[in-house]
Scaffold this motif. Structure first.
Motif, PDB file in Angstrom:
ATOM      1  N   ALA A   1      33.971 -30.870  31.544  1.00 27.70           N
ATOM      2  CA  ALA A   1      32.683 -30.171  31.440  1.00 27.70           C
ATOM      3  C   ALA A   1      31.640 -30.740  32.391  1.00 27.70           C
ATOM      4  O   ALA A   1      30.616 -30.119  32.648  1.00 27.70           O
ATOM      5  CB  ALA A   1      32.174 -30.252  30.000  1.00 27.70           C
TER       6      ALA A   1
ATOM      7  N   CYS B   1      19.960 -17.623  32.173  1.00 27.28           N
ATOM      8  CA  CYS B   1      19.979 -18.690  33.178  1.00 27.28           C
ATOM      9  C   CYS B   1      20.516 -18.164  34.507  1.00 27.28           C
ATOM     10  O   CYS B   1      20.089 -18.578  35.579  1.00 27.28           O
ATOM     11  CB  CYS B   1      20.874 -19.843  32.736  1.00 27.28           C
ATOM     12  SG  CYS B   1      20.283 -20.730  31.297  1.00 27.28           S
TER      13      CYS B   1
ATOM     14  N   PRO C   1      27.645 -30.470  34.771  1.00 30.41           N
ATOM     15  CA  PRO C   1      27.916 -29.308  33.928  1.00 30.41           C
ATOM     16  C   PRO C   1      27.583 -28.000  34.639  1.00 30.41           C
ATOM     17  O   PRO C   1      26.726 -27.972  35.522  1.00 30.41           O
ATOM     18  CB  PRO C   1      26.982 -29.513  32.722  1.00 30.41           C
ATOM     19  CG  PRO C   1      25.944 -30.483  33.165  1.00 30.41           C
ATOM     20  CD  PRO C   1      26.519 -31.287  34.284  1.00 30.41           C
ATOM     21  N   GLY C   2      28.281 -26.926  34.262  1.00 26.03           N
ATOM     22  CA  GLY C   2      28.005 -25.626  34.865  1.00 26.03           C
ATOM     23  C   GLY C   2      28.591 -24.517  34.033  1.00 26.03           C
ATOM     24  O   GLY C   2      29.529 -24.738  33.264  1.00 26.03           O
ATOM     25  N   PRO C   3      28.048 -23.295  34.197  1.00 30.14           N
ATOM     26  CA  PRO C   3      28.432 -22.168  33.348  1.00 30.14           C
ATOM     27  C   PRO C   3      29.841 -21.643  33.628  1.00 30.14           C
ATOM     28  O   PRO C   3      30.333 -20.805  32.881  1.00 30.14           O
ATOM     29  CB  PRO C   3      27.378 -21.102  33.680  1.00 30.14           C
ATOM     30  CG  PRO C   3      26.896 -21.460  35.034  1.00 30.14           C
ATOM     31  CD  PRO C   3      27.005 -22.947  35.164  1.00 30.14           C
TER      32      PRO C   3
ATOM     33  N   GLY D   1      22.923 -17.986  28.468  1.00 30.27           N
ATOM     34  CA  GLY D   1      23.585 -18.250  29.752  1.00 30.27           C
ATOM     35  C   GLY D   1      23.335 -17.145  30.762  1.00 30.27           C
ATOM     36  O   GLY D   1      23.158 -17.404  31.954  1.00 30.27           O
TER      37      GLY D   1
ATOM     38  N   ARG E   1      32.241 -23.504  33.247  1.00 26.45           N
ATOM     39  CA  ARG E   1      33.032 -24.300  32.303  1.00 26.45           C
ATOM     40  C   ARG E   1      32.267 -24.431  30.988  1.00 26.45           C
ATOM     41  O   ARG E   1      31.894 -25.507  30.561  1.00 26.45           O
ATOM     42  CB  ARG E   1      33.291 -25.697  32.876  1.00 26.45           C
ATOM     43  CG  ARG E   1      34.302 -25.703  34.025  1.00 26.45           C
ATOM     44  CD  ARG E   1      34.153 -26.922  34.873  1.00 26.45           C
ATOM     45  NE  ARG E   1      32.991 -26.808  35.748  1.00 26.45           N
ATOM     46  CZ  ARG E   1      32.007 -27.705  35.767  1.00 26.45           C
ATOM     47  NH1 ARG E   1      32.028 -28.755  34.990  1.00 26.45           N
ATOM     48  NH2 ARG E   1      30.980 -27.521  36.568  1.00 26.45           N
ATOM     49  N   ALA E   2      32.014 -23.288  30.351  1.00 24.48           N
ATOM     50  CA  ALA E   2      31.206 -23.288  29.140  1.00 24.48           C
ATOM     51  C   ALA E   2      31.914 -24.046  28.011  1.00 24.48           C
ATOM     52  O   ALA E   2      33.132 -24.005  27.902  1.00 24.48           O
ATOM     53  CB  ALA E   2      30.920 -21.865  28.702  1.00 24.48           C
ATOM     54  N   VAL E   3      31.106 -24.755  27.210  1.00 26.10           N
ATOM     55  CA  VAL E   3      31.663 -25.582  26.141  1.00 26.10           C
ATOM     56  C   VAL E   3      31.293 -25.010  24.772  1.00 26.10           C
ATOM     57  O   VAL E   3      30.146 -24.635  24.538  1.00 26.10           O
ATOM     58  CB  VAL E   3      31.129 -27.032  26.225  1.00 26.10           C
ATOM     59  CG1 VAL E   3      31.705 -27.878  25.092  1.00 26.10           C
ATOM     60  CG2 VAL E   3      31.480 -27.650  27.571  1.00 26.10           C
TER      61      VAL E   3
ATOM     62  N   LEU F   1      29.742 -15.254  29.239  1.00 24.40           N
ATOM     63  CA  LEU F   1      29.602 -15.681  30.632  1.00 24.40           C
ATOM     64  C   LEU F   1      30.881 -15.447  31.422  1.00 24.40           C
ATOM     65  O   LEU F   1      30.907 -15.660  32.630  1.00 24.40           O
ATOM     66  CB  LEU F   1      29.239 -17.172  30.693  1.00 24.40           C
ATOM     67  CG  LEU F   1      27.870 -17.542  30.145  1.00 24.40           C
ATOM     68  CD1 LEU F   1      27.702 -19.040  30.100  1.00 24.40           C
ATOM     69  CD2 LEU F   1      26.795 -16.919  31.006  1.00 24.40           C
TER      70      LEU F   1
ATOM     71  N   LEU G   1      30.113 -33.626  31.654  1.00 17.04           N
ATOM     72  CA  LEU G   1      29.159 -34.353  30.818  1.00 17.04           C
ATOM     73  C   LEU G   1      29.474 -35.852  30.794  1.00 17.04           C
ATOM     74  O   LEU G   1      28.670 -36.663  30.349  1.00 17.04           O
ATOM     75  CB  LEU G   1      29.182 -33.800  29.386  1.00 17.04           C
ATOM     76  CG  LEU G   1      28.748 -32.338  29.242  1.00 17.04           C
ATOM     77  CD1 LEU G   1      29.030 -31.822  27.833  1.00 17.04           C
ATOM     78  CD2 LEU G   1      27.277 -32.178  29.574  1.00 17.04           C
TER      79      LEU G   1
END
Lengths: 260, 272
Positions: free
Chosen positions: B54, B103, B74-76, B100, B78-80, B151, B56
């Motif tokens: 992720a 954003c 982190p970036g969208p 998201g 690779r949504a968690v 997303l 993080l």
């Protein structure tokens, strides 16, 4: 567990407290233990108060002095909130700013607003700038501290969730940090409003036109203790009203905001 | 094409009594559109592996890459989905799901359309204007899954997403995730300590050992799942199949065996 008293009971107890206070004051003043000029009776003060409302003293009536003070106070408080809250939030978010500003701030915030009086007068003058700076110095620290603590206490997972869904720094601050620390900021603003108002007399020591503090200084130099007491009562009453109003706002916001 | 690649990944955490080796030289290749579950006891570093994908957390040694590019933050894409849902409490269901997209700068009208599609898909109709605290845990996790899925991320990272739910809700969510994954195949890295959950959901189950976390074995479930058409069956029927029981027992033995071996290794050391 102690029983929670009802509203009527609370009001009665509050009234009893005030009654006791005035009785003791009256008793001591009337006993002649201290000269009337040093400790006036409540009725002396009430008479003086009525006169101050009717006839100008030190150039203005009591209401006009009070209005001048409130205007000055609002400017100082607004300035403190407008600078302090964003600064605290940014310190909570950017490590570098935290490391640079926090130690300096922790030292400076213990200097009482009154200590700034000479510099406030020298740097910003005795007109608008100086007094506002003193009120500012009283109201500023709780704004910074509460926003900083609020930002630090925001759930790390919420920040990470926002980041993994594409939020950059600015959006994390605006949509996670600010709303997440709002309850703490509101509490801080209430404390700040109180401390700012307390700094008022100090601020008005250097004022040369109008204000409750100025009225008190003029009263003191005329040995008119009743006038000084009128100023004290005015400051106490307005401070109390500010606190009650902000407590109400705080409760409303926190009730709406609590996540659980 | 978005696979996940862990190459020689080692993670040490600085602690009061020096450094702790949390993950020891993990190599793992996850193919594009593959559903991989990492299963292991608490403290095996499985969540840390996910956090590194992720962006993080970062490896002490080795590299983590997604879609061939080293992970830098982190970036969208690779949504968690987090165990504790992590919904923004001051936003409604709709606002959370649309976060998201906002954003990303998607215009409001289009955002509304997409959000409502997922509201319906995740069975949240009628709750779209509710706040998270007004919903049950299961509903909150549906919102979190919708927030990530909307997303259309290349990679979906799920950190024990059903760990905080009660058993019944958990089963329903597992079935729904299978259906969602079939409708919309994408790369999924799913972290769990539940053996059944891993076998039921994943194409491949990676079994990890207790600290320091190492990969013990990787078990291929996908071929059997497809051959027996698990997806068309209810979860309790799948869990009753010989093949499922076989996989489950094998993974349990791996986890048990490893623990006993570790305990045996410690015994003489303690005596000395």
């Amino acid at each position: 567990m102690t029983r929670r008293p009802g509203i009527a009971e609370t009001a009665a107890l509050t009234a009893a407290g005030f009654a006791f206070f005035f009785a003791v004051w009256w008793g001591v003043a009337a006993s002649g233990w201290l000269p009337r000029a040093v400790l006036p009776t409540p009725s002396d003060v009430a008479t003086t108060f009525m006169a101050l409302i009717r006839d100008p003293f030190a150039g203005y009536t009591f209401q006009q002095h009070l209005a001048a003070s409130i205007g000055r106070y609002l400017m100082g408080f607004a300035l403190a909130a407008a600078i302090g809250v964003p600064l605290g939030l940014l310190m909570g978010w950017f490590r570098i700013l935290d490391d640079v500003v926090s130690p300096l701030f922790e030292a400076v915030r213990f200097i009482a607003p009154l200590a700034w009086v000479p510099f406030a007068a020298l740097w910003f003058g005795t007109g608008i700038g100086g007094p506002i700076m003193i009120i500012f110095s009283g109201a500023f620290p709780p704004c910074v501290v509460s926003a900083y603590r609020g930002a630090k206490l925001v759930d790390q997972r919420l920040i990470e969730a926002a980041q993994t869904h594409g939020a950059g720094s600015l959006r994390v601050i605006a949509e996670v940090l600010v709303p997440g620390s709002l309850p703490s900021i509101i509490s801080g603003l209430r404390v700040s409003a109180g401390l700012g108002w307390q700094s008022l007399v100090g601020a008005e020591l250097i004022v040369v036109s109008a204000g409750v503090g100025y009225l008190m200084v003029q009263g003191q130099s005329n040995l008119a203790t009743a006038i000084v007491m009128c100023g004290m009562i005015g400051i106490g009453a307005v401070g109390f009203a500010i606190d009650v109003a902000l407590r109400f706002v705080e409760r409303r916001i926190k009730a709406q905001w609590s996540p659980a | 094409m978005s696979g996940i690649s862990f190459k020689g990944v080692t993670k040490r955490f600085g602690g009061r009594d020096g450094e702790v080796l949390a993950i020891d030289r993990v190599d793992l290749e996850i193919a594009d559109k593959e559903f991989v579950a990492i299963c292991g006891p608490s403290g095996c570093g499985k969540t840390t592996l996910m956090r590194m994908a992720a962006g993080l957390d970062f490896p002490s040694e080795g590299t983590v890459a997604v879609g061939g590019k080293a992970v830098r933050g982190p970036g969208p894409d690779r949504a968690v989905v987090f165990q504790q849902f992590a919904l923004l409490p001051w936003k409604t269901v709709k606002e959370n799901i649309g976060f998201g997209l906002k954003c990303r700068g998607v215009p409001a009208a289009e955002r509304e359309r997409e959000v409502m599609r997922y509201v319906e898909l995740m069975g949240l109709t009628g709750h779209e204007n509710a706040y998270p605290h007004q919903l049950s845990g299961g509903m909150q996790q549906r919102v979190a899954i919708a927030r990530s899925s909307v997303l259309q991320p290349d990679v979906l990272l799920m950190d024990e997403p059903f760990g905080a739910l009660d058993a019944q809700t958990r089963v329903v969510m597992q079935e729904e995730l299978i259906h969602l994954a079939r409708r919309n195949p994408r790369t999924v890295l799913f972290i769990t300590h539940s053996v059944e959950e891993a076998v039921y959901l994943a194409d491949r189950v990676v079994v990890m050992s207790r600290r320091p976390g190492r990969i013990q074995e990787t078990i291929d479930i996908g071929a059997t799942r497809r051959a027996e058409n698990w997806e068309a069956q209810a979860i309790e029927d799948v869990m009753d199949r010989d093949s499922f029981i076989h996989f489950r027992t094998r993974i349990w033995k791996l986890l048990r065996h490893r623990d006993e071996a570790a305990a045996a290794a410690q015994r003489p050391a303690r005596r000395a």
